[in-house]
Write an enzyme that holds these catalytic residues in place. Sequence first.
Site, PDB file in Angstrom:
ATOM      1  N   HIS A 112      -7.567  38.696 -51.222  1.00 19.11           N
ATOM      2  CA  HIS A 112      -6.278  38.533 -50.528  1.00 19.11           C
ATOM      3  C   HIS A 112      -6.441  37.855 -49.162  1.00 19.11           C
ATOM      4  CE1 HIS A 112      -4.239  40.716 -53.632  1.00 19.11           C
ATOM      5  NE2 HIS A 112      -4.943  41.807 -53.424  1.00 19.11           N
ATOM      6  N   ASP A 151      -8.570  40.311 -61.443  1.00 20.08           N
ATOM      7  CA  ASP A 151      -8.059  41.506 -60.761  1.00 20.08           C
ATOM      8  C   ASP A 151      -6.579  41.675 -61.143  1.00 20.08           C
ATOM      9  OD1 ASP A 151      -8.857  43.268 -58.101  1.00 20.08           O
ATOM     10  OD2 ASP A 151      -6.706  42.830 -58.178  1.00 20.08           O
ATOM     11  N   HIS A 153      -4.157  42.403 -59.246  1.00 13.23           N
ATOM     12  CA  HIS A 153      -3.280  41.829 -58.218  1.00 13.23           C
ATOM     13  C   HIS A 153      -3.488  40.323 -58.152  1.00 13.23           C
ATOM     14  CE1 HIS A 153      -4.053  46.045 -57.005  1.00 13.23           C
ATOM     15  NE2 HIS A 153      -2.785  46.019 -56.640  1.00 13.23           N
ATOM     16  N   ASP A 240      -8.881  46.765 -61.708  1.00 12.01           N
ATOM     17  CA  ASP A 240      -7.713  47.636 -61.600  1.00 12.01           C
ATOM     18  C   ASP A 240      -6.671  47.387 -62.683  1.00 12.01           C
ATOM     19  OD1 ASP A 240      -7.484  45.200 -60.362  1.00 12.01           O
ATOM     20  OD2 ASP A 240      -6.891  45.976 -58.406  1.00 12.01           O
TER      21      ASP A 240
HETATM   22 ZN   LIG Z   1      -6.556  44.476 -57.154  1.00 13.86          ZN
HETATM   23 ZN   LIG Z   2      -5.867  38.081 -60.555  1.00  9.01          ZN
END
Ligand SMILES: [Zn+2]
Ligand SMILES: [Zn+2]
Length: 443
Positions: A112, A151, A153, A240
């Site tokens: 991020h 991931d 996210h 995750d």
């Molecule tokens: Zn994540």
């Molecule tokens: Zn991703």
Amino acid sequence: MLRAKNKTGLVFFPAFDWAISPTHPEREERLLYTQDQVFEEGLFDIDGIKEYKPDLVTIKDIQRVHFCVPDVWSVTTESHFISAGGAKTIGMAVLEKQVDKGFALVRPPGHHAMRVVHGARGFCNINIEAVMIEYLREAYPINRVAIVDTDCHHGDGTQDIYWHDPDTLFISIHQDGRTLYPGSGFTDELGGPTAVGKTINIPLPPHTSDEGFLFATEHMILPILKEFKPDIIINSAGQDNHYTDPITQMNFSAQGYATLTRLLKPDIAVLEGGYSIEGALPYVNVGIVLAMAGLDYSGVIEPDYRPERIRQSPEISRWIEDTGKIVLAGWRQRDRIQEELQASREFIERSRDIYYDTDNISETQKETIRVCRDCSGVFKIDSSSSRGLHILAVHIPRKACGKCIEHGHHWFDTADAGGFNKIFMQDRTEDKFLERKTHDAGR
Ligand SMILES: [Zn+2]
Ligand SMILES: [Zn+2]
Ligand SMILES: [Zn+2]
């Protein structure tokens, strides 16, 4: 003795002294259970699986990628230098052919973290994959890099860093941004005006199971990778998406992750998120390591794994098939979309607001890129934060043409020293980071 088909290097760095708070999901136990499991399963007794100790990255390594505000030390800890260093160590071991594959099991995570860093977003301060990749590009003869972010996210930081780079294909597969942090990563986010199609987003609906992830891998990720022809493939291996993860709503399993890894064939994997500390991480990581090493992973099964209980609905399957059509259409039409975006414009601007949830900072950016036919184009970012810092950041890309280099220097040299706290420039043609004196010099 069991022998790995692919020699595989591993780095562990649990970062004992780095945590957001003692009960925060991003904590050291994430890796301690995995480390135990890797030893218990006897992975280090396998011929060809080798452990490396993480080296530290340098300030220069970080500034090749980031504009840290006001400076690198203000937004990092030693753990960040070691986490990125673990990725760098593994990258070097692979490119020097000491091993065929490598997996950096490190934290803090990085995907991020964007190019400008005023603080932490989504538990990330610096982008450990990007710091590794840009070091490797300086040190070894590699150019085309593909990053596949698995991931849960959206990897919005990695997307931001490579938004204007046509030599880096960034593919993120993640839970639909309408239902999860950071709320971005839709199919129409395809890259900047000189790199259209080199960002690919595959949002998946909540409760997607192994079937949906593997469908997206085989029908979207693999065909695009095949056409892009990367020199190396990096997997941002967040875990995750697991059905036991406490902060997401997906139904992926250790078997699914291992199969995805076998299909993707990444040269280097770097751990990202994953917060089901006992229920998922040890199994998912062992599955990924075995798949990278080319070994049988069929025995890696969570004690509570019941595939029939987590299987996705037919509606979800149809949803993903439809998403696949949109993703592939965007990829196939990338040249036409790029032409339309560029039209006959010399500069393209974009303004946006960026929120640092971990540190509660708001940033406002105005970015200007020179649309260039001879290179990917020099760009500058005018950024100010709610902490009262205002900077100008100029980025001259690695393969910048003479005109863009000249333009970058002009922006840097003529910026109003009284109007900014910091004036920075990354000149990647000379692998240099420059800072100009401002009224803020003594700060
Ligand atoms: Zn994540
Ligand atoms: Zn991703
Ligand atoms: Zn140019």
